[in-house]
Write a protein that holds these residues in place. Structure first.
Motif, PDB file in Angstrom:
ATOM      1  N   ALA A  34       5.801   2.237  -3.199  1.00  0.00           N
ATOM      2  CA  ALA A  34       5.835   1.522  -1.914  1.00  0.00           C
ATOM      3  C   ALA A  34       5.404   0.011  -1.960  1.00  0.00           C
ATOM      4  O   ALA A  34       5.853  -0.688  -1.053  1.00  0.00           O
ATOM      5  N   THR A  35       4.232   0.044  -2.789  1.00  0.00           N
ATOM      6  CA  THR A  35       3.635  -1.486  -2.830  1.00  0.00           C
ATOM      7  C   THR A  35       4.562  -2.195  -3.631  1.00  0.00           C
ATOM      8  O   THR A  35       5.001  -3.513  -3.234  1.00  0.00           O
ATOM      9  N   ILE A  36       5.268  -1.866  -4.636  1.00  0.00           N
ATOM     10  CA  ILE A  36       6.369  -2.675  -5.392  1.00  0.00           C
ATOM     11  C   ILE A  36       7.461  -3.116  -4.296  1.00  0.00           C
ATOM     12  O   ILE A  36       7.777  -4.206  -4.186  1.00  0.00           O
ATOM     13  N   ASP A  37       8.167  -2.148  -3.721  1.00  0.00           N
ATOM     14  CA  ASP A  37       8.860  -2.363  -2.819  1.00  0.00           C
ATOM     15  C   ASP A  37       8.344  -3.542  -1.851  1.00  0.00           C
ATOM     16  O   ASP A  37       9.274  -4.469  -1.367  1.00  0.00           O
ATOM     17  N   ALA A  38       7.038  -3.417  -1.373  1.00  0.00           N
ATOM     18  CA  ALA A  38       6.572  -4.334  -0.224  1.00  0.00           C
ATOM     19  C   ALA A  38       6.335  -5.653  -0.702  1.00  0.00           C
ATOM     20  O   ALA A  38       6.559  -6.547   0.019  1.00  0.00           O
ATOM     21  N   TYR A  39       6.263  -5.949  -1.965  1.00  0.00           N
ATOM     22  CA  TYR A  39       6.289  -7.220  -2.667  1.00  0.00           C
ATOM     23  C   TYR A  39       7.572  -7.921  -2.847  1.00  0.00           C
ATOM     24  O   TYR A  39       7.721  -9.145  -3.239  1.00  0.00           O
ATOM     25  N   HIS A  40       8.669  -7.120  -2.487  1.00  0.00           N
ATOM     26  CA  HIS A  40      10.040  -7.709  -2.717  1.00  0.00           C
ATOM     27  C   HIS A  40       9.946  -9.039  -1.657  1.00  0.00           C
ATOM     28  O   HIS A  40       9.733  -8.952  -0.480  1.00  0.00           O
ATOM     29  N   GLY A  41      10.408 -10.278  -2.161  1.00  0.00           N
ATOM     30  CA  GLY A  41      10.626 -11.578  -1.366  1.00  0.00           C
ATOM     31  C   GLY A  41       8.970 -12.106  -1.294  1.00  0.00           C
ATOM     32  O   GLY A  41       8.920 -13.342  -0.415  1.00  0.00           O
ATOM     33  N   ILE A  42       7.876 -11.453  -1.666  1.00  0.00           N
ATOM     34  CA  ILE A  42       6.701 -12.127  -1.627  1.00  0.00           C
ATOM     35  C   ILE A  42       6.520 -13.357  -2.787  1.00  0.00           C
ATOM     36  O   ILE A  42       6.684 -12.739  -3.940  1.00  0.00           O
ATOM     37  N   GLY A  43       6.353 -14.627  -2.513  1.00  0.00           N
ATOM     38  CA  GLY A  43       6.463 -15.418  -3.320  1.00  0.00           C
ATOM     39  C   GLY A  43       5.250 -15.549  -4.296  1.00  0.00           C
ATOM     40  O   GLY A  43       4.100 -14.881  -4.064  1.00  0.00           O
ATOM     41  N   ALA A  44       5.177 -16.423  -5.460  1.00  0.00           N
ATOM     42  CA  ALA A  44       4.479 -16.677  -6.383  1.00  0.00           C
ATOM     43  C   ALA A  44       2.884 -16.902  -5.890  1.00  0.00           C
ATOM     44  O   ALA A  44       1.952 -16.268  -6.442  1.00  0.00           O
ATOM     45  N   ALA A  45       2.944 -17.758  -4.911  1.00  0.00           N
ATOM     46  CA  ALA A  45       1.546 -18.259  -4.532  1.00  0.00           C
ATOM     47  C   ALA A  45       0.960 -17.368  -3.837  1.00  0.00           C
ATOM     48  O   ALA A  45      -0.363 -17.001  -3.914  1.00  0.00           O
ATOM     49  N   THR A  46       1.772 -16.407  -3.179  1.00  0.00           N
ATOM     50  CA  THR A  46       0.930 -15.333  -2.288  1.00  0.00           C
ATOM     51  C   THR A  46       0.331 -14.302  -3.377  1.00  0.00           C
ATOM     52  O   THR A  46      -0.799 -13.744  -3.176  1.00  0.00           O
ATOM     53  N   ARG A  47       1.338 -13.949  -4.345  1.00  0.00           N
ATOM     54  CA  ARG A  47       0.696 -13.151  -5.396  1.00  0.00           C
ATOM     55  C   ARG A  47      -0.545 -13.416  -6.106  1.00  0.00           C
ATOM     56  O   ARG A  47      -1.332 -12.835  -6.389  1.00  0.00           O
ATOM     57  N   GLU A  48      -0.453 -14.742  -6.289  1.00  0.00           N
ATOM     58  CA  GLU A  48      -1.744 -15.391  -7.026  1.00  0.00           C
ATOM     59  C   GLU A  48      -2.912 -15.183  -6.077  1.00  0.00           C
ATOM     60  O   GLU A  48      -3.978 -14.922  -6.483  1.00  0.00           O
ATOM     61  N   ARG A  49      -2.788 -15.596  -4.631  1.00  0.00           N
ATOM     62  CA  ARG A  49      -3.780 -15.274  -3.839  1.00  0.00           C
ATOM     63  C   ARG A  49      -4.362 -13.800  -3.891  1.00  0.00           C
ATOM     64  O   ARG A  49      -5.545 -13.425  -3.644  1.00  0.00           O
ATOM     65  N   HIS A  50      -3.485 -12.879  -3.881  1.00  0.00           N
ATOM     66  CA  HIS A  50      -3.844 -11.557  -3.857  1.00  0.00           C
ATOM     67  C   HIS A  50      -4.398 -11.062  -5.134  1.00  0.00           C
ATOM     68  O   HIS A  50      -5.565 -10.462  -5.158  1.00  0.00           O
ATOM     69  N   LEU A  51      -4.108 -11.675  -6.010  1.00  0.00           N
ATOM     70  CA  LEU A  51      -4.653 -11.367  -7.473  1.00  0.00           C
ATOM     71  C   LEU A  51      -6.080 -11.922  -7.629  1.00  0.00           C
ATOM     72  O   LEU A  51      -7.058 -11.251  -7.816  1.00  0.00           O
ATOM     73  N   GLU A  52      -6.377 -13.054  -6.832  1.00  0.00           N
ATOM     74  CA  GLU A  52      -7.716 -13.589  -6.908  1.00  0.00           C
ATOM     75  C   GLU A  52      -8.654 -12.575  -6.009  1.00  0.00           C
ATOM     76  O   GLU A  52      -9.583 -12.381  -6.430  1.00  0.00           O
ATOM     77  N   PHE A  53      -7.937 -12.272  -4.898  1.00  0.00           N
ATOM     78  CA  PHE A  53      -8.692 -11.443  -4.165  1.00  0.00           C
ATOM     79  C   PHE A  53      -8.980 -10.010  -4.725  1.00  0.00           C
ATOM     80  O   PHE A  53     -10.247  -9.490  -4.462  1.00  0.00           O
ATOM     81  N   LEU A  54      -8.090  -9.255  -5.256  1.00  0.00           N
ATOM     82  CA  LEU A  54      -8.261  -8.229  -6.083  1.00  0.00           C
ATOM     83  C   LEU A  54      -9.433  -8.277  -7.301  1.00  0.00           C
ATOM     84  O   LEU A  54      -9.898  -7.480  -7.587  1.00  0.00           O
TER      85      LEU A  54
END
Length: 242
Positions: free
Chosen positions: A92-112
């Motif tokens: 469900a998480t993988i599916d939810a990240y469809h269309g989520i751009g690289a910049a947002t993913r990097e922000r999430h990585l930093e948070f996690l």
């Protein structure tokens, strides 16, 4: 008077999170302690992380790492996944990240990457996702991953003979180091409950939001709590981790 609130496992349920924060009438001076598992289950894991990052800009927040957050962190970083994670909400998480751009993913990585394994407050109250195995406390845990995987602390508290006093040798040493311990990870729905459960000095506030239960926020001092609607009712077309 400033208050401290603890929030159980969210599992991608942004609607439930918004409900409990509104129902508890959180003020800007209160402290919020999140026990982890922000992702995996319902369809809004990326939005939950966005919401939490925004929230910490305006509130005092402490974010604990859960085992699902660790899975998600590894996937975002390297693409690593496994069948266990996919089955228990990771897909469900993988599916939810469809269309989520690289910049947002990097922000999430930093948070996690900045999540804490535990938090000990000035009143000797311990907050962590799961448990610990060291008889000497979390500071001496030999296997840090146990802080977000262990279930034996909760099993020990649940099975404790309440006639045993703390000064007896038979009393579990792990329970003696802290005034109170607040955990999530093991939903109380497993023992037929839908509200926070206290056993010995352990409070479990995972009320099964990933499954058929509500999300819970609790005042750590008074033990008053507020809950969302059963999360599956907020996402009627989804299965969560069922």
């Amino acid at each position: 008077m400033n208050k401290t609130f603890v929030i159980g496992d969210i599992h991608g349920a942004l609607k439930a999170l918004e409900q409990v924060l509104e129902r508890a009438e959180i003020s800007k001076d209160d402290t919020l302690i999140f026990l982890g598992d922000y992702v995996d289950g319902w369809s809004q894991s990326p939005q939950v992380l966005d919401f939490l990052m925004e929230l910490k800009e305006h509130r005092s927040c402490i974010f604990i790492q859960g085992n699902h957050d660790d899975f998600c962190n590894k996937w975002l970083k390297t693409g690593e996944s496994n069948e266990q994670w996919l089955y228990h909400g990771g897909q469900a998480t993988i599916d939810a990240y469809h269309g989520i751009g690289a910049a947002t993913r990097e922000r999430h990585l930093e948070f996690l990457g900045q999540l804490r394994n535990y938090y000990l407050d000035d009143d000797n109250r311990l907050f962590l996702h799961a448990g610990f195995t060291s008889l000497h406390g979390v500071e001496h845990e030999y296997f840090p991953e146990m802080l977000y995987w262990d279930r034996t602390l909760w099993e020990t508290a649940l099975s404790l003979d309440t006639s045993i006093s703390e000064d007896e040798y038979r009393y579990p040493a792990r329970l003696t180091h802290y005034r109170e311990i607040f955990i999530g990870h093991t939903p109380v729905t497993r023992i037929g409950k839908l509200t926070p459960v206290n056993a010995a000095n352990v409070w479990n506030v995972d009320t099964g939001a990933a499954f058929k239960g509500p999300l819970t926020i609790m005042d750590v001092s008074t033990k008053m709590f507020w809950q969302s609607e059963p999360v599956w009712e907020l996402y009627p077309r989804e299965n969560g981790r069922n």
